[in-house]
Design an enzyme around this catalytic site. Structure first.
Site, PDB file in Angstrom:
ATOM      1  N   ASP A  11      -0.857  -7.891  -1.142  1.00 14.26           N
ATOM      2  CA  ASP A  11      -0.019  -9.093  -1.065  1.00 14.26           C
ATOM      3  C   ASP A  11      -0.989 -10.241  -0.863  1.00 14.26           C
ATOM      4  OD1 ASP A  11       1.486 -11.247  -0.211  1.00 14.26           O
ATOM      5  OD2 ASP A  11       2.711 -10.090   1.195  1.00 14.26           O
ATOM      6  N   TYR A 230       0.091  -7.810  13.962  1.00 19.01           N
ATOM      7  CA  TYR A 230       1.056  -7.824  12.879  1.00 19.01           C
ATOM      8  C   TYR A 230       0.485  -8.420  11.607  1.00 19.01           C
ATOM      9  CZ  TYR A 230       4.945  -8.695   9.915  1.00 19.01           C
ATOM     10  OH  TYR A 230       5.769  -8.712   8.832  1.00 19.01           O
ATOM     11  N   LYS A 233       4.225  -5.167   6.638  1.00 16.08           N
ATOM     12  CA  LYS A 233       4.272  -3.722   6.419  1.00 16.08           C
ATOM     13  C   LYS A 233       3.280  -3.335   5.319  1.00 16.08           C
ATOM     14  CE  LYS A 233       7.354  -1.195   8.803  1.00 16.08           C
ATOM     15  NZ  LYS A 233       6.712  -1.457  10.078  1.00 16.08           N
TER      16      LYS A 233
HETATM   17  P1  13P Z   1       5.350  -8.343   3.522  1.00 17.57           P
HETATM   18  O1  13P Z   1       4.637  -7.244   4.273  1.00 17.57           O
HETATM   19  O2  13P Z   1       5.956  -7.860   2.246  1.00 17.57           O
HETATM   20  O3  13P Z   1       4.454  -9.536   3.330  1.00 17.57           O
HETATM   21  O4  13P Z   1       6.585  -8.798   4.382  1.00 17.57           O
HETATM   22  C1  13P Z   1       6.376  -9.391   5.601  1.00 17.57           C
HETATM   23  C2  13P Z   1       7.631  -9.523   6.399  1.00 17.57           C
HETATM   24  O5  13P Z   1       7.627  -9.234   7.567  1.00 17.57           O
HETATM   25  C3  13P Z   1       8.857 -10.011   5.795  1.00 17.57           C
HETATM   26  O6  13P Z   1       9.866 -10.214   6.746  1.00 17.57           O
HETATM   27 MG    MG Z   2       4.113 -11.088   2.179  1.00 17.85          MG
HETATM   28 MG    MG Z   3       4.992  -7.051   0.582  1.00 22.38          MG
END
Ligand code: 13P
Ligand code: MG
Ligand code: MG
Ligand code: 13P
Length: 373
Positions: A11, A230, A233
């Site tokens: 990402d 954090y 994900k």
């Molecule tokens: P991504 O990991 O897809 O960037 O999403 C982050 C997130 O917490 C969306 O609420």
């Molecule tokens: Mg993202």
């Molecule tokens: Mg993502």
């Protein structure tokens, strides 16, 4: 001929929050993949799922190859520059290190690779999921490779009768890779005992016991463990070879009609059903439901056909409706109980700090005086 399939995904920025990469970002990455990949790869395909961009490459350089990993890293760095220019959200989100150090594993991007002896016809599936973690693949892999209720090939195809070997990783252990090998069907209950906890035990690979060939490679990185904070994900990717000694393509796709609950969604902190969607679909609603795409390819001498967008088929419309309803049903209970991930899995420290403050305000109530005799 020995061919290596490598998927490296990151990402590196998206429009309007964590929704989808911009066209300019996506096309920059694709252009760079084709131009810079030319001397190294046999073929490549660039896809997006939610806010993630994945590079699928075929080559002859083996797994964990420094040049292939550097190629992907440099492409993502170039994409990040575009993401910054456009003011995309989370520009460079998954590039956790300042500079490349030999292998992108542990640096943020998700990696799934396998070196295979290419079959005369080499059908394979490339899965990518957004807003969830690699445990999302546990149930579909169990059903496809170990359960004759899903996979008639386990009963009907002689080469599948001896079952499959699962390599499962304990992703909570970050000091080193902790893996266990278990054989289906004999050790089915042991496999199930681990896979019931997808936040901790994750299928890393699956192998044919009849031939020793690798069928599955899953990206098992856990970003928030790597980064110690954090970072979103992991949004995993997976390669699955199909047909012949492996489950048929349909046997691998069928479990995705379940819309099983996985960890992820908003702030990576919820339990939501995963929705199979067409290639390139962005995220919406509650930064979820978590999404999965699947591109089917055939390959010959390392050259890919065009992808078939498996979840674009009309069958999956009904599944999507079912998943949307399940997702809304779960959201009705907001932050309580099963709707949110358990404390250890929450990817924000805010609640831990809040609970520490509240802890000080708890008082121990004096025991009630015993009634006079
Ligand atoms: P991504 O990991 O897809 O960037 O999403 C982050 C997130 O917490 C969306 O609420
Ligand atoms: Mg993202
Ligand atoms: Mg993502
Ligand atoms: P074909 O006979 O078309 O190869 O299909 C076999 C199969 O795997 C169907 O599920």
């Amino acid at each position: 001929m020995k061919i290596t399939l490598s998927v490296i995904k990151a990402d590196i920025g998206s429009i309007g929050g964590h929704l989808a990469p911009s066209d300019e970002l996506f096309h920059t990455v694709r252009r760079r993949m084709h131009a810079d990949g030319e001397p190294l790869v046999l073929d490549s395909y660039v896809g997006s799922t939610g806010d993630d961009i994945a590079l699928l490459m075929s080559h002859r350089r083996g797994e964990g190859d420094a040049a292939i990993h550097k190629l992907a890293w440099d492409i993502f760095v170039a994409g990040t520059a575009v993401a910054k220019q456009q003011g995309l959200y989370g520009a460079g989100q998954d590039l956790l290190r300042e500079s490349f150090s030999g292998n992108v594993r542990g640096m943020g991007p998700a990696v799934a690779e396998m070196e295979i002896e290419e079959r005369a016809s080499e059908p394979f599936l490339f899965f990518a999921a957004d807003k969830t973690d690699p445990g999302a693949f546990n149930l579909p892999l169990y059903l496809a490779f170990a359960d004759p209720m899903n996979t008639p090939g386990l009963l009907l195809a002689p080469k599948m009768a001896s079952g499959f070997r699962f390599v499962i990783m304990d992703v909570m252990r970050i000091d080193a890779d902790h893996v266990i090998e278990l054989n289906a069907p004999e050790e089915l209950y042991d496999i199930a005992a681990l896979l019931r906890d997808p936040e901790r035990y994750v299928v890393e690979s699956v192998w044919s016991r009849a031939t020793g060939e690798q069928a599955v490679a899953v990206a098992t990185s856990r970003l928030h463990n790597i980064a110690g904070k954090y970072t979103g994900k992991d949004d995993p990717v997976m390669l699955v070879r199909t047909q012949m000694n492996f489950p048929a393509t349909g046997e691998v796709l069928a479990p995705w009609a379940t819309g099983h609950f996985v960890g992820g969604g908003m702030r990576g902190s919820h339990q939501l059903p995963i929705m199979p969607v067409p290639l390139g679909t962005g995220t919406s609603w509650f930064d979820g439901p978590p999404l999965v795409t699947c591109a089917a390819f055939s390959m010959h001498d390392g050259r890919f056909t065009e992808p078939i967008d498996t979840f674009a088929h009309p069958f999956w419309n009904t599944v999507r409706e079912h998943v949307a309803n399940k997702a809304m049903e779960m959201r009705r209970q907001g932050f309580v109980g099963a709707a949110m991930l358990p404390m250890a899995e929450l990817e924000y420290t805010g609640i831990t700090e809040k609970l520490a403050i509240l802890e000080k305000r708890f008082v121990t109530r004096a025991p009630a005086a015993a009634p006079a005799a």
